[in-house]
Write a protein that holds these residues in place. Sequence first.
Motif, short mmCIF file in Angstrom:
data_model
loop_
_atom_site.label_atom_id
_atom_site.label_comp_id
_atom_site.label_asym_id
_atom_site.label_seq_id
_atom_site.Cartn_x
_atom_site.Cartn_y
_atom_site.Cartn_z
N VAL A 8 0.84 -1.20 0.00
CA VAL A 8 0.00 0.00 0.00
C VAL A 8 0.88 1.25 0.00
N SER A 9 1.89 1.24 0.85
CA SER A 9 2.81 2.38 0.93
C SER A 9 3.51 2.62 -0.40
N THR A 10 3.97 1.53 -1.03
CA THR A 10 4.67 1.66 -2.32
C THR A 10 3.74 2.17 -3.41
N ALA A 11 2.48 1.70 -3.38
CA ALA A 11 1.51 2.16 -4.37
C ALA A 11 1.24 3.65 -4.23
N MET A 12 1.27 4.14 -2.98
CA MET A 12 0.96 5.55 -2.73
C MET A 12 2.17 6.47 -2.93
N PHE A 13 3.34 6.02 -2.43
CA PHE A 13 4.50 6.92 -2.40
C PHE A 13 5.66 6.48 -3.28
N GLY A 14 5.56 5.30 -3.89
CA GLY A 14 6.63 4.82 -4.75
C GLY A 14 7.70 4.03 -4.03
N HIS A 15 7.64 4.01 -2.68
CA HIS A 15 8.58 3.22 -1.88
C HIS A 15 7.97 2.98 -0.50
N ASP A 16 8.60 2.13 0.29
CA ASP A 16 8.07 1.75 1.60
C ASP A 16 8.31 2.88 2.61
N THR A 17 7.21 3.43 3.14
CA THR A 17 7.32 4.49 4.15
C THR A 17 6.67 4.06 5.47
N THR A 18 6.34 2.78 5.60
CA THR A 18 5.56 2.33 6.76
C THR A 18 6.27 2.59 8.09
N GLN A 19 7.60 2.59 8.09
CA GLN A 19 8.33 2.80 9.35
C GLN A 19 8.23 4.23 9.85
N SER A 20 7.69 5.12 9.04
CA SER A 20 7.52 6.51 9.45
C SER A 20 6.06 6.85 9.73
N TRP A 21 5.19 5.83 9.77
CA TRP A 21 3.77 6.06 10.05
C TRP A 21 3.56 6.13 11.57
N TYR A 22 2.98 7.24 12.02
CA TYR A 22 2.70 7.41 13.45
C TYR A 22 1.31 8.00 13.61
N LEU A 23 0.72 7.79 14.79
CA LEU A 23 -0.57 8.40 15.10
C LEU A 23 -0.64 8.63 16.60
N GLY A 24 -0.53 9.90 17.00
CA GLY A 24 -0.56 10.22 18.43
C GLY A 24 0.54 9.49 19.17
N PRO A 25 0.18 8.80 20.25
CA PRO A 25 1.20 8.09 21.06
C PRO A 25 1.62 6.75 20.46
N LEU A 26 0.95 6.32 19.39
CA LEU A 26 1.24 5.01 18.80
C LEU A 26 2.52 5.05 17.97
N THR A 27 3.38 4.08 18.20
CA THR A 27 4.57 3.95 17.36
C THR A 27 4.17 3.38 16.01
N SER A 28 5.10 3.37 15.06
CA SER A 28 4.78 2.84 13.73
C SER A 28 4.39 1.37 13.81
N THR A 29 5.10 0.60 14.65
CA THR A 29 4.80 -0.83 14.79
C THR A 29 3.39 -1.04 15.34
N GLN A 30 3.02 -0.23 16.33
CA GLN A 30 1.69 -0.36 16.94
C GLN A 30 0.59 0.07 15.98
#
Length: 506
Positions: free
Chosen positions: A112-134
Amino acid sequence: MEKKDNQVKIRLGSLVLMIFSSIFGFSNSLTAFYQMGYASIIWYIVSAILFFLPSALIFAEYGAAFKGIKGGIFSWLEGSTNEKVAFIGTFIWLSAWVVWLVSSTQFFLVSVSTAMFGHDTTQSWYLGPLTSTQLLGILEVVFLAIVTFCAAKGIDKIKAINNIGGIFTLAIAIGFTVVSLLVFILNRGQLAEPVTAQNLVHSPNPSFQSPIAVISFIVYALFAYGGLETTSGVIDSVDKPEKTYPKGLIIAMIMMTTLYVVNIFMCGVAVNWNKELGAKGVDLANVEYVLINNLGVVTGHSLGLSQSASLAIGSAFSHFAGIADVLSGIAAAFLMVYSPIKSFIEGCDPRLLPKKLVQLNKHNMPECSMWLQAIIVSVIILFISFGGNAASQFYTILMDMMNVSSSAPYLFLIAAYPFFKAKKDLDRPFVFIEGKKKVWATTIIVWLVVAIGIIFTCIEPLFTGDYQTSFWTAIGPVAFGLVAWIYYSYREHKEKSFKLIDKQFN
């Protein structure tokens, strides 16, 4: 629940696309080129001849003979051997696919990340106190819930999604070949990676020079063809299954083998291994998008476009590859949340499982079992996402246990073939081979190929001193099989006790 007369039937084209989207991995070709270069071609052909071709024809014969059944490989095994063998073999298979759902949701979000941004950006996904892994863990659970909800609405939903996924999977595989041929013509037959006698048998990758490494690649090539049996769970929804199912398997088998080999060769049209793939930063996780992006850039240069325009084409190619991976991932998820568990619960005698789990909803789907599976997978995902280092180690163990558990049932299915052939009361509209000696010879060869692949997968980590991985890889099918044996023995003993009590009172 009885099947409705107007139930949507899966025809040949849809069946081929379903098989294709759930089994064929376009990235397998690119990964093969990264690991072994042109030398991977011969091993893919050998694996197809010794494993893929005979196993597909064996499964086609099973599917044609047991065309009216709903239990998939459970019914294949039970009809060839006995219920206990079928229960244990199918439980190991189901357990592996449940673990596969855990890992596949992670790879889906990378696509999904590659389709949207052309490369993997999942490790930089955050939401509030949640880490990217969470956050990724929560998104994986949401994705699984949506897939389960939609798949439970009927086989027509699974068919529709797999049609779309199969078309895009075919499109990227064929598109890669067509664009590579265009570059080949524009460059007047000049290959970026020359074809020589040396590189047809030796890998340019320094990591794949030793005999042990080559054998590990053969195992990889062998398992790249795995998964044909997963479609057995939909055979009762196939139109004229005694003819359509064997034909669909054979067509898909030929297409997959051809595309694997052609795409491996086409990698060398635009990519020189030492210059592009031997560079730092290229690994198994991103090699697909490196190759696709590079093909776009080389296409632009071959057409005489500017550097910026060529880079834009490369980026567009990467986006399309990501979209194709997303759609094929959704298609595979739709089939896998349904087919394995459906084969298991509908193949089982209802006395072996809780009544709620064997009930079908108004769409003729095992909805309760599908949601129970989704809950189990979600709990594992959330534990891994929020559990820290201990949970990460648990995930690694699960992946190791799955490595051969998904392939171990082949040993059951292939070993059961001579016993299946010995059955006298079966209608056989499709026959692979005849003659006791030929049947046993074919069975032994294919069984040994799978067994050797599994054994090597288990012992290969020992050569690097990784004893823990070796242990958990080997223990996976044993542990799942032991659980199935204990449960079956318990239910069998309980059933005998009830019959004895009933006999005493009556």
